[in-house]
Design a protein around this motif. Structure first.
Motif: not given
Length: 249
Positions: A6-11, A13-16, A28-35, A207-211
Protein backbone atom coordinates in the motif's frame (compact mmCIF):
# COMPACT_ATOMS: atom_id res chain seq x y z
CA UNK A 1 -3.14 -6.71 2.23
CA UNK A 2 0.47 -5.88 3.02
CA UNK A 3 1.12 -2.40 4.35
CA UNK A 4 4.37 -2.26 2.37
CA UNK A 5 2.50 -2.72 -0.91
CA UNK A 6 0.00 0.00 0.00
CA UNK A 7 2.79 2.43 0.89
CA UNK A 8 4.57 1.75 -2.40
CA UNK A 9 1.36 2.31 -4.36
CA UNK A 10 0.66 5.57 -2.51
CA UNK A 11 4.23 6.72 -3.16
CA UNK A 12 3.97 5.94 -6.89
CA UNK A 13 0.65 7.79 -7.22
CA UNK A 14 1.77 10.82 -5.21
CA UNK A 15 4.99 11.24 -7.21
CA UNK A 16 2.89 11.32 -10.36
CA UNK A 17 0.49 13.86 -8.84
CA UNK A 18 3.44 16.05 -7.91
CA UNK A 19 4.77 15.83 -11.47
CA UNK A 20 1.46 16.89 -12.95
CA UNK A 21 0.85 19.77 -10.55
CA UNK A 22 4.37 21.15 -11.12
CA UNK A 23 4.65 20.81 -14.90
CA UNK A 24 1.04 20.47 -16.02
CA UNK A 25 1.28 16.90 -17.34
CA UNK A 26 3.00 13.57 -16.90
CA UNK A 27 1.53 11.88 -13.84
CA UNK A 28 0.87 8.64 -15.71
CA UNK A 29 4.31 8.71 -17.33
CA UNK A 30 5.86 8.62 -13.87
CA UNK A 31 3.31 6.53 -11.96
CA UNK A 32 2.44 3.82 -14.50
CA UNK A 33 5.94 2.30 -14.82
CA UNK A 34 6.36 2.40 -11.04
CA UNK A 35 3.05 0.60 -10.55
CA UNK A 36 4.00 -1.88 -13.29
CA UNK A 37 6.87 -3.02 -11.07
CA UNK A 38 4.45 -3.90 -8.25
CA UNK A 39 2.38 -7.10 -7.98
CA UNK A 40 -0.96 -5.56 -9.00
CA UNK A 41 -2.90 -6.13 -12.24
CA UNK A 42 -2.31 -3.71 -15.10
CA UNK A 43 -6.05 -2.94 -15.31
CA UNK A 44 -6.05 -1.93 -11.64
CA UNK A 45 -3.10 0.41 -12.23
CA UNK A 46 -4.79 1.98 -15.26
CA UNK A 47 -8.05 2.68 -13.44
CA UNK A 48 -6.24 3.93 -10.33
CA UNK A 49 -4.15 6.44 -12.28
CA UNK A 50 -7.23 7.50 -14.23
CA UNK A 51 -8.97 8.43 -10.98
CA UNK A 52 -5.86 10.11 -9.57
CA UNK A 53 -5.27 12.13 -12.75
CA UNK A 54 -8.86 13.37 -12.81
CA UNK A 55 -8.53 14.44 -9.17
CA UNK A 56 -5.40 16.49 -9.87
CA UNK A 57 -7.03 18.07 -12.93
CA UNK A 58 -10.03 19.14 -10.85
CA UNK A 59 -7.72 20.77 -8.33
CA UNK A 60 -5.53 22.65 -10.82
CA UNK A 61 -7.64 23.57 -13.85
CA UNK A 62 -9.11 26.84 -12.60
CA UNK A 63 -5.81 28.70 -12.28
CA UNK A 64 -5.30 28.67 -16.07
CA UNK A 65 -8.90 28.81 -17.26
CA UNK A 66 -8.64 32.24 -18.93
CA UNK A 67 -5.69 31.12 -21.11
CA UNK A 68 -7.48 28.17 -22.73
CA UNK A 69 -7.58 28.00 -26.53
CA UNK A 70 -11.24 27.00 -26.66
CA UNK A 71 -11.66 26.06 -30.37
CA UNK A 72 -8.73 23.66 -30.09
CA UNK A 73 -10.09 22.27 -26.82
CA UNK A 74 -13.45 21.45 -28.44
CA UNK A 75 -11.82 19.61 -31.34
CA UNK A 76 -9.55 17.76 -28.93
CA UNK A 77 -12.50 16.66 -26.79
CA UNK A 78 -14.49 15.30 -29.75
CA UNK A 79 -11.59 13.37 -31.29
CA UNK A 80 -10.48 12.09 -27.88
CA UNK A 81 -13.89 10.51 -27.27
CA UNK A 82 -13.61 8.74 -30.64
CA UNK A 83 -10.20 7.31 -29.69
CA UNK A 84 -11.18 5.96 -26.27
CA UNK A 85 -12.83 2.70 -27.48
CA UNK A 86 -9.74 1.87 -29.55
CA UNK A 87 -7.55 2.21 -26.47
CA UNK A 88 -9.86 0.02 -24.39
CA UNK A 89 -9.79 -2.64 -27.10
CA UNK A 90 -6.00 -2.49 -27.14
CA UNK A 91 -5.85 -2.90 -23.38
CA UNK A 92 -8.15 -5.96 -23.39
CA UNK A 93 -6.80 -7.71 -26.49
CA UNK A 94 -3.05 -7.18 -26.26
CA UNK A 95 -1.01 -9.44 -23.90
CA UNK A 96 0.36 -7.72 -20.81
CA UNK A 97 3.98 -8.18 -21.96
CA UNK A 98 3.18 -6.41 -25.22
CA UNK A 99 1.56 -3.52 -23.37
CA UNK A 100 4.38 -3.08 -20.84
CA UNK A 101 7.06 -3.34 -23.54
CA UNK A 102 5.18 -0.87 -25.69
CA UNK A 103 4.85 1.37 -22.66
CA UNK A 104 8.60 1.20 -22.08
CA UNK A 105 9.43 2.03 -25.71
CA UNK A 106 7.00 4.92 -25.59
CA UNK A 107 8.59 6.25 -22.38
CA UNK A 108 12.06 6.12 -23.91
CA UNK A 109 10.86 7.89 -27.05
CA UNK A 110 8.92 10.52 -25.12
CA UNK A 111 11.74 11.11 -22.66
CA UNK A 112 14.24 11.53 -25.50
CA UNK A 113 11.90 13.90 -27.33
CA UNK A 114 11.35 15.94 -24.17
CA UNK A 115 15.09 16.27 -23.53
CA UNK A 116 15.71 17.66 -27.00
CA UNK A 117 12.48 19.56 -27.58
CA UNK A 118 14.07 22.89 -26.66
CA UNK A 119 16.52 22.54 -29.52
CA UNK A 120 13.59 21.57 -31.74
CA UNK A 121 11.64 24.62 -30.61
CA UNK A 122 14.58 26.91 -31.38
CA UNK A 123 14.89 25.38 -34.83
CA UNK A 124 11.23 26.09 -35.56
CA UNK A 125 10.82 29.81 -36.12
CA UNK A 126 7.08 29.75 -36.76
CA UNK A 127 4.14 27.65 -35.58
CA UNK A 128 3.50 24.43 -37.48
CA UNK A 129 0.22 22.56 -38.04
CA UNK A 130 -1.73 25.77 -38.68
CA UNK A 131 -4.69 23.96 -40.26
CA UNK A 132 -7.37 23.41 -37.56
CA UNK A 133 -7.83 19.84 -38.77
CA UNK A 134 -4.39 18.83 -37.54
CA UNK A 135 -5.65 18.76 -33.96
CA UNK A 136 -7.97 15.81 -34.73
CA UNK A 137 -5.33 13.02 -35.03
CA UNK A 138 -3.64 14.30 -31.89
CA UNK A 139 -6.97 14.18 -30.06
CA UNK A 140 -7.63 10.65 -31.34
CA UNK A 141 -4.18 9.55 -30.15
CA UNK A 142 -4.96 11.18 -26.80
CA UNK A 143 -8.09 9.05 -26.48
CA UNK A 144 -6.26 5.84 -27.40
CA UNK A 145 -3.31 6.47 -25.08
CA UNK A 146 -5.55 7.82 -22.34
CA UNK A 147 -7.87 4.84 -22.12
CA UNK A 148 -5.05 2.29 -22.54
CA UNK A 149 -2.20 3.88 -20.55
CA UNK A 150 -3.59 7.16 -19.07
CA UNK A 151 -1.21 9.07 -21.37
CA UNK A 152 -3.95 11.34 -22.69
CA UNK A 153 -1.84 14.47 -22.27
CA UNK A 154 1.23 13.42 -24.24
CA UNK A 155 -0.17 13.97 -27.78
CA UNK A 156 -1.41 17.40 -26.67
CA UNK A 157 2.05 18.23 -25.33
CA UNK A 158 3.54 17.39 -28.74
CA UNK A 159 0.83 19.38 -30.54
CA UNK A 160 1.27 22.43 -28.28
CA UNK A 161 5.04 22.37 -28.80
CA UNK A 162 4.66 22.31 -32.59
CA UNK A 163 2.08 25.11 -32.37
CA UNK A 164 4.52 27.07 -30.20
CA UNK A 165 1.96 27.92 -27.55
CA UNK A 166 3.17 30.34 -24.90
CA UNK A 167 3.49 28.87 -21.39
CA UNK A 168 0.14 30.21 -20.12
CA UNK A 169 -1.81 28.92 -23.12
CA UNK A 170 0.08 25.62 -22.98
CA UNK A 171 -0.67 24.99 -19.32
CA UNK A 172 -4.25 26.28 -19.39
CA UNK A 173 -5.31 24.32 -22.48
CA UNK A 174 -3.55 21.18 -21.26
CA UNK A 175 -5.20 21.24 -17.84
CA UNK A 176 -8.65 21.82 -19.34
CA UNK A 177 -8.06 18.95 -21.74
CA UNK A 178 -7.03 16.73 -18.83
CA UNK A 179 -10.25 17.57 -17.04
CA UNK A 180 -12.53 16.85 -20.02
CA UNK A 181 -10.67 13.83 -21.36
CA UNK A 182 -10.13 12.53 -17.84
CA UNK A 183 -13.89 12.36 -17.27
CA UNK A 184 -14.40 10.42 -20.51
CA UNK A 185 -11.42 8.14 -19.84
CA UNK A 186 -12.70 7.27 -16.35
CA UNK A 187 -16.18 6.58 -17.77
CA UNK A 188 -14.54 4.41 -20.43
CA UNK A 189 -12.67 2.50 -17.74
CA UNK A 190 -15.97 1.89 -15.93
CA UNK A 191 -17.80 0.74 -19.06
CA UNK A 192 -14.79 -1.35 -20.09
CA UNK A 193 -14.84 -3.30 -16.84
CA UNK A 194 -11.53 -1.94 -15.50
CA UNK A 195 -12.92 -0.70 -12.19
CA UNK A 196 -12.18 -3.06 -9.30
CA UNK A 197 -12.63 -2.88 -5.56
CA UNK A 198 -8.84 -2.88 -5.21
CA UNK A 199 -8.53 0.19 -7.45
CA UNK A 200 -10.97 2.16 -5.30
CA UNK A 201 -9.30 0.96 -2.12
CA UNK A 202 -5.87 2.04 -3.39
CA UNK A 203 -7.38 5.36 -4.50
CA UNK A 204 -8.86 5.94 -1.03
CA UNK A 205 -5.48 5.25 0.58
CA UNK A 206 -3.76 7.53 -1.95
CA UNK A 207 -6.18 10.49 -1.81
CA UNK A 208 -4.55 12.33 1.13
CA UNK A 209 -1.15 11.98 -0.55
CA UNK A 210 -2.63 13.20 -3.87
CA UNK A 211 -4.02 16.32 -2.19
CA UNK A 212 -0.74 17.01 -0.40
CA UNK A 213 1.34 16.42 -3.53
CA UNK A 214 -0.91 18.71 -5.59
CA UNK A 215 -0.63 21.52 -3.05
CA UNK A 216 3.15 21.08 -2.91
CA UNK A 217 3.37 21.02 -6.71
CA UNK A 218 1.45 24.29 -7.07
CA UNK A 219 3.78 25.83 -4.48
CA UNK A 220 6.93 24.56 -6.22
CA UNK A 221 5.69 25.57 -9.66
CA UNK A 222 6.00 29.22 -8.70
CA UNK A 223 9.35 28.93 -6.93
CA UNK A 224 11.74 26.51 -8.65
CA UNK A 225 13.57 26.64 -12.00
CA UNK A 226 11.33 24.06 -13.65
CA UNK A 227 13.52 23.64 -16.75
CA UNK A 228 16.38 22.16 -14.72
CA UNK A 229 14.19 19.81 -12.70
CA UNK A 230 12.29 18.82 -15.84
CA UNK A 231 15.51 17.79 -17.60
CA UNK A 232 16.50 15.48 -14.75
CA UNK A 233 12.99 14.06 -14.54
CA UNK A 234 12.92 13.11 -18.21
CA UNK A 235 16.19 11.23 -17.74
CA UNK A 236 14.45 9.22 -15.01
CA UNK A 237 11.52 8.60 -17.38
CA UNK A 238 13.91 7.14 -19.97
CA UNK A 239 15.48 4.89 -17.33
CA UNK A 240 12.05 3.69 -16.20
CA UNK A 241 11.20 2.89 -19.79
CA UNK A 242 14.36 0.83 -20.07
CA UNK A 243 13.37 -1.12 -16.95
CA UNK A 244 10.07 -2.07 -18.62
CA UNK A 245 11.65 -2.94 -21.98
CA UNK A 246 14.48 -4.97 -20.41
CA UNK A 247 12.98 -6.50 -17.27
CA UNK A 248 15.05 -8.73 -15.04
CA UNK A 249 14.49 -12.43 -15.64
Amino acid sequence: MEITLILLIVAAVSVGALMKSVFGFGEAIVSMPLLALLPIPLQTSVSLIGLAGLTVALLTVFSGWRHIERPVLIRLAVSTVIGIPAGLALLHLAPAIVITTGLGIFLIAFGGYSLFKKNLSRAIQRPLLNNPGWVLPFGFASGVLGSAYNFNGVPVVVYGTLRRWNPDRFRGTLQAHFLISGVFVVIGHALGGLWTSDAFLYYAYSLPAILAATALGVFLNKRIPAHNFERYLFVVIILLGMVLVFPKS
